[in-house]
Design a protein around this motif. Structure first.
Motif, PDB file in Angstrom:
ATOM      1  N   ILE A   1      12.173   0.820   3.051  1.00  0.00           N
ATOM      2  CA  ILE A   1      11.430   0.246   1.933  1.00  0.00           C
ATOM      3  C   ILE A   1      12.243  -0.905   1.343  1.00  0.00           C
ATOM      4  N   SER A   2      11.538  -1.958   0.943  1.00  0.00           N
ATOM      5  CA  SER A   2      12.216  -3.088   0.312  1.00  0.00           C
ATOM      6  C   SER A   2      11.277  -3.741  -0.689  1.00  0.00           C
ATOM      7  N   HIS A   3      11.873  -4.476  -1.612  1.00  0.00           N
ATOM      8  CA  HIS A   3      11.108  -5.135  -2.664  1.00  0.00           C
ATOM      9  C   HIS A   3      11.642  -6.537  -2.859  1.00  0.00           C
ATOM     10  N   ASP A   4      10.756  -7.492  -2.949  1.00  0.00           N
ATOM     11  CA  ASP A   4      11.128  -8.872  -3.194  1.00  0.00           C
ATOM     12  C   ASP A   4      10.474  -9.306  -4.503  1.00  0.00           C
ATOM     13  N   ASP A   5      11.277  -9.367  -5.557  1.00  0.00           N
ATOM     14  CA  ASP A   5      10.732  -9.683  -6.868  1.00  0.00           C
ATOM     15  C   ASP A   5      10.166 -11.098  -6.905  1.00  0.00           C
ATOM     16  N   SER A   6      10.838 -12.038  -6.244  1.00  0.00           N
ATOM     17  CA  SER A   6      10.367 -13.424  -6.283  1.00  0.00           C
ATOM     18  C   SER A   6       9.050 -13.594  -5.549  1.00  0.00           C
ATOM     19  N   GLU A   7       8.858 -12.794  -4.513  1.00  0.00           N
ATOM     20  CA  GLU A   7       7.620 -12.862  -3.745  1.00  0.00           C
ATOM     21  C   GLU A   7       6.597 -11.853  -4.250  1.00  0.00           C
ATOM     22  N   ALA A   8       7.008 -11.016  -5.220  1.00  0.00           N
ATOM     23  CA  ALA A   8       6.123  -9.980  -5.758  1.00  0.00           C
ATOM     24  C   ALA A   8       5.517  -9.145  -4.634  1.00  0.00           C
ATOM     25  N   THR A   9       6.385  -8.642  -3.772  1.00  0.00           N
ATOM     26  CA  THR A   9       5.929  -7.882  -2.608  1.00  0.00           C
ATOM     27  C   THR A   9       6.778  -6.642  -2.406  1.00  0.00           C
ATOM     28  N   LEU A  10       6.125  -5.542  -2.102  1.00  0.00           N
ATOM     29  CA  LEU A  10       6.780  -4.306  -1.686  1.00  0.00           C
ATOM     30  C   LEU A  10       6.478  -4.131  -0.208  1.00  0.00           C
TER      31      LEU A  10
END
Length: 128
Positions: free
Chosen positions: A70-79
């Motif tokens: 699992i990963s999260h990219d805050d700048s891309e607003a994607t999980l």
């Protein structure tokens, strides 16, 4: 409006890989617990993986450890959920979910009732 939209599901042979994405909109930002759940026909919804987006702490169900990431990219607003070495028992509808966590550190639980926001799901099928 806070919204989660999943994509990336599909059908693969056992041993194959899929990458699920969850697009996040609205006010859900970097202080949330976010997680992937799955539900197979006739079974209860179960937590697969979670991430504390403030501390980046992750947690996994024993059944997927070493295979899913699992990963999260805050700048891309994607999980994202990277699923490798898929097994037939991974076949289910997969949902992303979120709830407010604030700045508390540590892993997030994967109790469905804890989560406030839910996507509509994406189907994953792994055939033998």
């Amino acid at each position: 409006q806070d919204e989660l939209v999943e994509s990336g599901g599909g059908s693969v042979q056992a041993g194959g890989s899929l990458r699920l994405s969850c697009t996040i909109s609205g006010g859900i930002n970097g202080r949330y617990c976010m997680a992937w759940f799955r539900q197979a026909p006739g079974k209860e919804r179960e937590g697969v993986a979670s991430i504390n987006t403030f501390s980046s702490t992750t947690a996994y169900a024993d059944s997927v450890k070493g295979r899913f990431t699992i990963s999260h990219d805050d700048s891309e607003a994607t999980l994202t959920l990277q699923m490798d070495s898929l097994k037939p028992e991974d076949t289910a509808m997969y949902y992303c979910a979120a709830h407010w966590r604030g700045t508390r550190l540590g892993a997030c639980v994967t109790t469905p009732g804890t989560y406030t926001y839910w996507g509509q799901g994406t189907q994953v099928t792994a055939s033998s």
